[in-house]
Design an enzyme around this catalytic site. Structure first.
Site, PDB file in Angstrom:
ATOM      1  N   ALA A 274      -1.703  -8.418  -2.869  1.00 39.26           N
ATOM      2  CA  ALA A 274      -2.163  -7.059  -2.603  1.00 39.26           C
ATOM      3  C   ALA A 274      -1.108  -6.090  -3.114  1.00 39.26           C
ATOM      4  O   ALA A 274       0.007  -6.495  -3.427  1.00 39.26           O
ATOM      5  CB  ALA A 274      -2.378  -6.846  -1.109  1.00 39.26           C
ATOM      6  N   MET A 275      -1.482  -4.800  -3.166  1.00 42.91           N
ATOM      7  CA  MET A 275      -0.576  -3.795  -3.723  1.00 42.91           C
ATOM      8  C   MET A 275      -0.609  -2.531  -2.887  1.00 42.91           C
ATOM      9  O   MET A 275      -1.666  -2.025  -2.534  1.00 42.91           O
ATOM     10  CB  MET A 275      -0.997  -3.515  -5.177  1.00 42.91           C
TER      11      MET A 275
ATOM     12  N   ASN B 243      -0.141   0.677  -3.237  1.00 36.53           N
ATOM     13  CA  ASN B 243      -0.312   2.024  -3.801  1.00 36.53           C
ATOM     14  C   ASN B 243      -0.488   3.052  -2.693  1.00 36.53           C
ATOM     15  O   ASN B 243      -1.227   2.841  -1.741  1.00 36.53           O
ATOM     16  CB  ASN B 243      -1.549   2.065  -4.690  1.00 36.53           C
TER      17      ASN B 243
ATOM     18  N   HIS C 173       4.862  -0.890   3.716  1.00 37.54           N
ATOM     19  CA  HIS C 173       5.473  -0.356   2.497  1.00 37.54           C
ATOM     20  C   HIS C 173       5.412   1.170   2.450  1.00 37.54           C
ATOM     21  O   HIS C 173       6.179   1.790   1.722  1.00 37.54           O
ATOM     22  CB  HIS C 173       4.764  -0.899   1.263  1.00 37.54           C
TER      23      HIS C 173
ATOM     24  N   GLU D 275       1.523  -4.492   3.456  1.00 33.48           N
ATOM     25  CA  GLU D 275       1.242  -3.395   2.518  1.00 33.48           C
ATOM     26  C   GLU D 275       1.297  -2.055   3.252  1.00 33.48           C
ATOM     27  O   GLU D 275       1.766  -1.065   2.713  1.00 33.48           O
ATOM     28  CB  GLU D 275      -0.115  -3.590   1.839  1.00 33.48           C
TER      29      GLU D 275
HETATM   30 ZN   LIG Z   1       5.419  -6.078  -0.847  1.00 34.18          ZN
END
Ligand SMILES: [Zn+2]
Length: 882
Positions: free
Chosen positions: A270-271, A273, A309, A306
């Site tokens: 996963a990311m 953003n 983050h 995520e």
């Molecule tokens: Zn990460």
């Protein structure tokens, strides 16, 4: 595909950018093969770089330039230059200016899955680490922070949903309703790797969250229509993560919306953003029938990761890619702490350490070893490693261990205060803890710059006359590629000394200092700690809770290990004692098997294991952990030289059979007693019972008698959730029985239309130890549901074969190696990241016995000689052969 000889990039060569970009305006007109991106960048000289800044060099790859305007004036061909990787403007104005470019890209042709691409008809982006340059020309580096406004336009029929980072500000229709647009604005300056946009016909699962300060945030998870009913767990995990970060770290969410999109073609998990997380759908979608307990747990963990983050990574980002651990190690630590708080903390710790040892320790011990903060790379995508992530998390954990939980929180508060909105370094991070606690963390920094797993060679000598116990600890720091001599590390060692009654003795050093928390700090190459008032010979319990990522050597007898298994007040170390005992039995069995003899019956070990497994006062999920023996890869790592994967497989199989036979009645009871009745719940208590029950069934099955096969076949047929169904399929995959084929056929018929669940069908055929497996895998490559273009399929079939089936990957005829080498080269032609990851299956080849080593080397040399190679594969194969 790059064909020039790649040059390494060095940390010591870091220079701040000559120019800064403060604001980005993007206008993206989506089209499957000709997406047009108009970018308007507000650029100025970087005041931190005095003197003539020279030309402006913007990164750009695989995009077609249509036009360039500077302050509204179109530039002619003599005003700029383009290469395969850059747009260069030789002499930009002295003062701030606006640069506008118009470019085209081809999302449908993008199979590298970085930049803008199409996944099952959904437009999505992946920009970390260097994907933004495949969308538009930019200073594509993490220390250039800008605000972004993104306008997306698309055919309504093709993309009814249009998303980007930040908050939605405007939307409308065009062409009489045929096309439409949406505008998103992200007020938080961010680096380009956090940019994202999504367009597609998506359904959403919505909810909301009120932050601690009373702000309402709209939450949505976007998925393929028809999958909305599989989003509840991910949403629940998101809300718990948001609350936890407020409570544990005082961090609130900072936009009006938080969106998650699930896509099926994704290189990673996963990311993060900003405000628009994009996920591999395997880590979002879950229902009791389709997702195992392990998947539910993974979803909870990755959703949390995520989300976390947003503060560790997004608001405070990395100055350069060498600092990747600054966001990843720290955020993995935060997701581990979250899961420990949500679940049974000891089981989570065991899971984390098992994972660390399985993925990171082999990295440290082989040709791919690198420090948590590497000093050089050719392709940054090759450094999204277990070392950066998992060992990086252990380093943060050690800081918490050294400073205590409160001291750690103080340092984190200072980090957020001091660096919010900045691109920081590991030095910045550690300075916050040193400044807030007054402690010197100078030596601790070596953990970040030095590769390799330290070994703690310990000895405990008890003196009956003086009633003292001397614990001597020597740090052994094995050499790694390019680093022969190592500096001693600052190592927190948590310990206890058990008296003959099994209780912890009070710990007092001869210096008079009491160790209430059982923590000593090792800083020298060799050191001795003297404990006083030790009235009888103690049994040492060292590295409790795995307080440092180190190997431990201490000469404990079998009886000591049994004693720790039964008595250690540290539940983690109780489990560790059982693992050490199992490892000892198995390593000896491997030695005997290789000498063509029959191993002794492991009676004492099996009995000790039975005592714990049968102990109904212990948590079922915890007892299940005792039943998972060290894996074949774990044993190969411990044996370390002249490794024979077949002997390891045989030794482990025989021990499993011995356990199944000796403990048969008790295991049958556990199996009967722990059936979970009623509706499925992914909660840890129920999941722990299923884990224990399935582990018991595994032992009962491995004897292979007809009644055993019938029992597991019935378990498969009667399964009411994915955990039981997939668990039984895994057990059946190891058997030579008609029930095996029946189960795989039935599973296929049931799940062939579900692209996620069917990955189990591929994986458990690829993971089977049966000798026919390579032939099956080769055949499955041609199956209509398989595609090398989809990373999840590649991981399920090829990843499982290469990484989780050592006995077949390491076939004595070398055919497993040849097969994988061909796949690596095929995939490298369009997706270098995935190819390089598959290639890392060879990372321990130098530890193999001579015959296999020769074959593996030949195969690797074949890959190295192939042309053209991506930078990714070039770097990995080069290191392997160094
Ligand atoms: Zn990460």
């Amino acid at each position: 595909m790059k064909t020039d000889t790649p040059r390494p990039i060095l940390l010591k060569n870091y220079r701040p950018p000559n120019y800064l970009i403060d604001a980005v305006n993007l206008d993206v007109s989506l089209h499957p093969t000709r997406t047009r991106v108009r970018a308007k960048l507000k650029i100025r000289r970087n005041p931190a770089c005095p003197g003539n800044p020279g030309p402006l060099r913007l990164d750009g790859e695989a995009i077609e330039l249509e036009s360039v305007h500077l302050d509204g004036r179109q530039l002619g061909p003599r005003d700029f230059q383009t290469t395969d990787t850059e747009l260069v403007i030789a002499s930009p104005p002295d003062g701030p200016f606006t640069l506008e470019t118009s470019t085209l890209c081809d999302p449908a042709a993008n199979k590298a899955l970085t930049g803008l691409y199409l996944s099952r008809g959904i437009y999505c982006t992946q920009c970390e680490a260097q994907g933004f340059r495949r969308i538009t020309y930019f200073l594509d580096r993490p220390d250039v922070l800008a605000t972004y406004t993104t306008r997306i336009e698309a055919d309504r029929s093709e993309a009814s949903v249009l998303l980007a980072n930040g908050n939605p500000t405007e939307r409308g229709t065009l062409d009489g309703g045929k096309r439409h647009y949406a505008v998103w604005r992200d007020p938080h300056p961010k680096p380009s790797y956090l940019f994202a946009l999504v367009g597609g016909n998506l359904a959403s699962y919505a909810s909301d969250f009120t932050t601690a300060s009373g702000r309402k945030v709209d939450l949505s998870i976007y998925v393929e229509p028809g999958k909305e009913n599989r989003c509840a767990w991910a949403m629940d995990s998101l809300k718990r993560s948001m609350r936890w970060d407020e409570e544990r770290f005082g961090r609130e969410y900072d936009l009006d919306v938080f969106n998650i999109v699930a896509v099926s073609d994704f290189n990673m998990g996963a990311m993060e953003n900003k405000g628009l997380n994009i996920f591999n759908d395997a880590l979002v979608l879950a229902s009791p029938e389709t997702a195992t307990d392990a998947s539910f747990a993974a979803i909870e963990r990755v959703i949390a990761h995520e989300y976390f983050h947003n503060w560790t990574g997004n608001r405070i980002t990395c100055r350069d890619w060498f600092q990747l651990c600054l966001k990843e190690g720290l955020t993995v630590f935060r997701d581990q702490e979250f899961c420990a708080d949500q679940r049974f903390a000891t089981v989570e710790r065991i899971r984390d350490v098992r994972n660390l040892k399985a993925t990171q320790f082999p990295e440290d011990a082989g040709p791919l070893a690198h420090p948590v903060r590497p000093g050089r790379y050719i392709e940054i995508n090759n450094f999204y490693t277990a070392t950066v992530y998992n060992k990086g998390a252990e380093l943060v954990r050690m800081v918490q261990t050294l400073l205590g939980r409160e001291g750690f929180r103080k340092g984190m508060d200072l980090y957020f205060d001091r660096h919010d909105g900045q691109a920081a370094t590991v030095e910045d991070f550690l300075a916050c803890f040193a400044d807030s606690s007054g402690r010197d963390l100078g030596q601790f920094m070596t953990w970040y710059s030095q590769a390799g797993t330290p070994e703690l060679v310990c000895q405990l000598k008890w003196d009956a006359r003086t009633q003292t116990a001397d614990l001597s600890i020597a740090q052994v720091l094995p050499p790694t590629p390019g680093e022969a001599r190592k500096k001693p590390l600052h190592i927190p060692v948590r310990l206890g000394l058990l008296g003959s009654d099994g209780e912890d003795l009070p710990l007092a050093l001869a210096s008079g200092r009491e160790l209430a928390d059982g923590l000593i700090e090792v800083t020298k190459r060799t050191e001795t700690f003297r404990f006083r008032n030790v009235g009888s010979r103690p049994v040492p319990s060292l590295l409790r809770g795995f307080s440092a990522p180190a190997n431990l050597t201490i000469g404990l007898s079998d009886a000591d290990l049994q004693f720790l298994m039964a008595n250690d007040s540290d539940l983690y170390n109780r489990w560790q004692a059982a693992q050490d005992y199992a490892t000892r039995v198995l390593v000896e069995a491997v030695r005997v098997i290789r000498a063509d003899k029959k191993p002794e019956k492991p009676t004492a070990f099996v009995q000790a294991l039975g005592v714990t497994v049968g102990d109904e006062s212990l948590d079922p999920g915890y007892r299940a952990q005792f039943m998972f023996l060290p894996s074949e890869n774990d044993l190969a790592r411990v044996i370390a030289r002249d490794v024979d994967p077949l002997a390891i497989h045989t030794a482990r199989r025989e021990l499993r059979r011995a356990i199944g036979a000796t403990l048969h009645d008790m295991l049958a009871q556990v199996y009967a007693r722990h059936e979970v009745k009623g509706p499925y719940s992914p909660a840890p208590a129920a999941a722990g019972r299923r884990a224990l029950r399935n582990a018991a069934l595994g032992y009962l099955t491995c004897r292979g008698k007809s009644e055993d096969v019938a029992r597991v076949a019935a378990h498969f047929a009667n399964a009411r959730n994915a955990t039981d169904e997939v668990g039984a399929l895994a057990m059946l995959s190891e058997l030579r029985s008609p029930e095996r084929a029946k189960a795989f056929d039935r599973f296929y018929a049931r799940w062939k239309d579900d692209h996620l669940v069917i990955d189990n069908w591929f994986a458990y055929q690829a993971g089977s130890p049966l000798p026919s497996t390579l032939t099956s895998v080769a055949k499955l490559m041609r199956h209509p549901l398989f595609s090398t273009k989809n990373p999840n399929k590649v991981r399920a079939l090829l990843g499982t074969f290469a990484m989780a089936n050592p006995v077949n990957f390491n076939r004595p005829d070398g055919k497993g190696y040849e097969f994988m080498a061909k796949r690596v080269l095929e995939i490298d032609a369009f997706n270098p990241q995935i190819a390089a990851r598959l290639l890392s299956a060879f990372r321990s080849w130098k530890a193999l016995e001579p015959e296999r080593r020769k074959l593996a080397k030949k195969t690797l040399q074949g890959i190295a000689a192939a042309k053209p190679l991506s930078h990714d594969v070039f770097e990995i194969v080069g290191k392997m052969l160094e």
